[in-house]
Write an enzyme that holds these catalytic residues in place. Structure first.
Site, PDB file in Angstrom:
ATOM      1  N   CYS A  69     -12.012 -10.593   8.639  1.00 54.65           N
ATOM      2  CA  CYS A  69     -10.903 -10.552   7.073  1.00 54.65           C
ATOM      3  C   CYS A  69      -9.862 -11.809   7.870  1.00 54.65           C
ATOM      4  O   CYS A  69      -8.811 -11.978   6.553  1.00 54.65           O
ATOM      5  CB  CYS A  69     -10.517 -10.124   7.418  1.00 54.65           C
ATOM      6  SG  CYS A  69     -11.956  -8.587   6.776  1.00 54.65           S
TER       7      CYS A  69
ATOM      8  N   HIS B  86      -3.829  -9.160   3.986  1.00 56.43           N
ATOM      9  CA  HIS B  86      -4.891  -8.819   3.450  1.00 56.43           C
ATOM     10  C   HIS B  86      -4.874  -7.921   2.872  1.00 56.43           C
ATOM     11  O   HIS B  86      -4.059  -6.883   2.995  1.00 56.43           O
ATOM     12  CB  HIS B  86      -5.486  -8.645   5.120  1.00 56.43           C
ATOM     13  CG  HIS B  86      -7.172  -8.364   4.769  1.00 56.43           C
ATOM     14  ND1 HIS B  86      -8.057  -8.894   4.222  1.00 56.43           N
ATOM     15  CD2 HIS B  86      -7.724  -7.600   5.757  1.00 56.43           C
ATOM     16  CE1 HIS B  86      -9.331  -8.029   3.834  1.00 56.43           C
ATOM     17  NE2 HIS B  86      -8.956  -6.846   4.643  1.00 56.43           N
TER      18      HIS B  86
ATOM     19  N   ASN C  34     -11.194  -4.623  -1.228  1.00 56.11           N
ATOM     20  CA  ASN C  34     -11.303  -5.603   0.356  1.00 56.11           C
ATOM     21  C   ASN C  34     -12.443  -6.821   0.067  1.00 56.11           C
ATOM     22  O   ASN C  34     -13.396  -6.735   0.452  1.00 56.11           O
ATOM     23  CB  ASN C  34     -11.448  -4.550   1.282  1.00 56.11           C
ATOM     24  CG  ASN C  34     -11.414  -5.237   2.381  1.00 56.11           C
ATOM     25  OD1 ASN C  34     -11.320  -6.821   2.551  1.00 56.11           O
ATOM     26  ND2 ASN C  34     -11.074  -5.021   4.287  1.00 56.11           N
TER      27      ASN C  34
HETATM   28  O1  UT7 Z   1     -11.132  -5.608   6.489  1.00 57.58           O
HETATM   29  C1  UT7 Z   1     -10.859  -5.236   7.864  1.00 57.58           C
HETATM   30  C2  UT7 Z   1      -9.946  -3.686   7.662  1.00 57.58           C
HETATM   31  N1  UT7 Z   1     -10.349  -2.765   7.746  1.00 57.58           N
HETATM   32  C3  UT7 Z   1      -9.483  -1.724   7.525  1.00 57.58           C
HETATM   33  O2  UT7 Z   1      -7.844  -2.254   7.675  1.00 57.58           O
HETATM   34  C4  UT7 Z   1      -9.822  -0.591   6.862  1.00 57.58           C
HETATM   35  C5  UT7 Z   1      -8.768   0.808   7.488  1.00 57.58           C
HETATM   36  N2  UT7 Z   1      -8.944   1.587   7.255  1.00 57.58           N
HETATM   37  C6  UT7 Z   1      -8.901   2.790   5.645  1.00 57.58           C
HETATM   38  O3  UT7 Z   1      -8.626   1.950   5.003  1.00 57.58           O
HETATM   39  C7  UT7 Z   1      -9.242   4.180   6.104  1.00 57.58           C
HETATM   40  O4  UT7 Z   1      -9.406   4.550   7.181  1.00 57.58           O
HETATM   41  C8  UT7 Z   1     -10.485   4.118   4.844  1.00 57.58           C
HETATM   42  C9  UT7 Z   1     -10.075   3.797   3.492  1.00 57.58           C
HETATM   43  C10 UT7 Z   1     -11.552   3.613   5.458  1.00 57.58           C
HETATM   44  C11 UT7 Z   1     -10.669   6.231   5.420  1.00 57.58           C
HETATM   45  O5  UT7 Z   1      -9.633   6.734   4.780  1.00 57.58           O
HETATM   46  P1  UT7 Z   1      -9.407   8.123   5.858  1.00 57.58           P
HETATM   47  O6  UT7 Z   1      -8.053   8.313   5.247  1.00 57.58           O
HETATM   48  O7  UT7 Z   1      -8.747   7.387   7.158  1.00 57.58           O
HETATM   49  O8  UT7 Z   1     -10.510   9.130   5.938  1.00 57.58           O
HETATM   50  P2  UT7 Z   1     -10.913   9.152   7.447  1.00 57.58           P
HETATM   51  O9  UT7 Z   1     -12.572   8.184   7.720  1.00 57.58           O
HETATM   52  O10 UT7 Z   1     -10.275   9.920   8.264  1.00 57.58           O
HETATM   53  O11 UT7 Z   1     -12.025  10.262   6.033  1.00 57.58           O
HETATM   54  C12 UT7 Z   1     -11.560  11.680   6.107  1.00 57.58           C
HETATM   55  C13 UT7 Z   1     -12.090  12.630   4.886  1.00 57.58           C
HETATM   56  C14 UT7 Z   1     -14.064  12.681   5.612  1.00 57.58           C
HETATM   57  O12 UT7 Z   1     -14.051  13.580   5.911  1.00 57.58           O
HETATM   58  P3  UT7 Z   1     -13.881  15.414   6.800  1.00 57.58           P
HETATM   59  O13 UT7 Z   1     -14.848  14.923   7.914  1.00 57.58           O
HETATM   60  O14 UT7 Z   1     -12.850  15.602   7.049  1.00 57.58           O
HETATM   61  O15 UT7 Z   1     -14.528  16.833   6.106  1.00 57.58           O
HETATM   62  C15 UT7 Z   1     -14.930  11.990   6.043  1.00 57.58           C
HETATM   63  O16 UT7 Z   1     -16.179  11.717   5.262  1.00 57.58           O
HETATM   64  O17 UT7 Z   1     -12.585  11.748   4.624  1.00 57.58           O
HETATM   65  C16 UT7 Z   1     -14.076  11.387   4.153  1.00 57.58           C
HETATM   66  N3  UT7 Z   1     -14.345  10.760   3.329  1.00 57.58           N
HETATM   67  C17 UT7 Z   1     -14.900  10.100   1.710  1.00 57.58           C
HETATM   68  N4  UT7 Z   1     -14.993  11.367   0.962  1.00 57.58           N
HETATM   69  C18 UT7 Z   1     -14.753  11.043   0.152  1.00 57.58           C
HETATM   70  C19 UT7 Z   1     -14.797   9.708   3.527  1.00 57.58           C
HETATM   71  N5  UT7 Z   1     -15.214   8.442   2.712  1.00 57.58           N
HETATM   72  C20 UT7 Z   1     -15.034   9.281   2.008  1.00 57.58           C
HETATM   73  C21 UT7 Z   1     -14.870   8.925   0.215  1.00 57.58           C
HETATM   74  N6  UT7 Z   1     -15.235  10.030  -0.796  1.00 57.58           N
HETATM   75  N7  UT7 Z   1     -15.854   7.548  -0.130  1.00 57.58           N
END
Ligand code: UT7
Length: 319
Positions: free
Chosen positions: A110, A246, A276
């Site tokens: 990225c 980005h 993204n």
């Molecule tokens: O370009 C490369 C660089 N990439 C980035 O900069 C991405 C950086 N990271 C992020 O943007 C975020 O960490 C994400 C968007 C990927 C994830 O968001 P988050 O707030 O960190 O969520 P999480 O991974 O902590 O997950 C929280 C909850 C989980 O459920 P439980 O375990 O709390 O029950 C996940 O299973 O959200 C759940 N979850 C979803 N729920 C609904 C994860 N993806 C989804 C989804 N829809 N699409």
């Protein structure tokens, strides 16, 4: 040696996929995606390859620059999602434009577009090169696992390009390029092939991302890299008209803006309708700013990127 940006171009495939479209086959919701990531829709390619999109963006950038393809001395491109490793995206664009200049790709995930700009700067310093076409092009929909809600909702397809000219009214301050190598946080494995001799892992050829650790890395990288390049250019954050980051998550940008003490109005955001697009995201959002008249000649901008590698980069540009 410095360079000016003559013009920009971008291409987004016509098929728009909304969060509700994704909810139809994934356990997700419009509410979760808009609140946690800030995306409402993304463009997904139905027929165009990464190289096809790169060519469209390149043609738009040339038209915006008012020069012909024959005036380009070098084509540099990046893609983590191209259909072919060889020919590279830049080689396919070279053929599409009907020109004969050198062309090569580099990979810094990225952050690649900023590694490309710094490579272009080195070519200008080397001499014999007056105009360089720089492209980020991605069909991320090819490399996400469409059964994995934690990555499938985040990415989009598209391409962005800039035409750079040696010298001129613009100014480029050499970039911060940072790498902490490792595959624990983000990796995009390739297919392992069918060698009867291979005895190693056979990991699936889709993006893996540890979202929370990527998030922390991203906020820290933006703050560190932006402060460093602004100080190295002899400026303060008050001198900066635009921070063009980005586009990975609106909350990352919000955290970084607050930590830097910069109002969100100075941060360019377009993730809501593109998702993204990896190496393409910075040239796509820059093109949108430039064409809408919000980015003006003489303004000072900071470009900042982060992602797989782990790599991050930032640079200061006088537009
Ligand atoms: O370009 C490369 C660089 N990439 C980035 O900069 C991405 C950086 N990271 C992020 O943007 C975020 O960490 C994400 C968007 C990927 C994830 O968001 P988050 O707030 O960190 O969520 P999480 O991974 O902590 O997950 C929280 C909850 C989980 O459920 P439980 O375990 O709390 O029950 C996940 O299973 O959200 C759940 N979850 C979803 N729920 C609904 C994860 N993806 C989804 C989804 N829809 N699409």
């Amino acid at each position: 040696m410095s360079f000016s940006v003559l013009g920009t171009g971008s291409y987004l495939p016509p098929r728009v996929v909304t969060n509700d479209d994704l909810s139809a086959f994934l356990d997700t919701s419009d509410e979760w995606i808009t609140q946690r990531v800030g995306i409402r829709s993304r463009h997904v390619s139905a027929t165009e390859t990464a190289a096809d999109m790169a060519l469209r963006a390149a043609e738009a950038a040339l038209a915006n620059s008012g020069i012909t393809a024959g005036e380009i001395d070098l084509i540099l491109a990046a893609s983590v999602s191209a259909e072919t490793v060889s020919p590279s995206v830049s080689c396919l664009v070279q053929r599409g434009l009907g020109v004969s200049c050198p062309a090569f790709d580099l990979n810094a995930a990225c952050s690649a577009f900023l590694f490309l700009l710094d490579t272009a700067d080195a070519f200008f310093a080397r001499g014999g090169v007056n105009r360089i076409l720089v492209i980020g092009a991605e069909r991320m929909s090819r490399i996400v696992d469409w059964t994995d809600r934690s990555t499938a909702v985040i990415f989009g397809d598209g391409a962005g390009a800039m035409v750079l000219a040696r010298g001129g009214e613009g100014e480029y301050h050499p970039a911060q390029l940072n790498v902490t190598g490792g595959d624990e946080v983000i990796r995009i494995p390739q297919n392992h092939g069918n060698s009867p001799f291979w005895e190693g892992d056979d990991s699936r050829p889709y993006i893996f991302m540890d979202g929370q650790n990527t998030f922390k890395f991203a906020v820290n990288a933006i703050c560190h890299d932006v402060k460093t390049v602004v100080a190295e250019a002899g400026l303060t954050l008050d001198d900066i008209d635009w921070i063009i980051p980005h586009q990975a998550n609106i909350r990352i940008l919000d955290f970084a803006a607050r930590r830097l003490g910069v109002p969100m109005e100075k941060i360019a955001t377009g993730i809501e309708t593109t998702g993204n697009t990896s190496s393409a995201s910075i040239p796509i959002i820059t093109d949108a700013l430039w064409r809408s008249g919000r980015l003006l000649r003489g303004q000072t901008v900071v470009l900042t990127a982060f992602g797989g590698g782990l790599a991050s980069a930032a640079c200061v540009l006088k537009w």
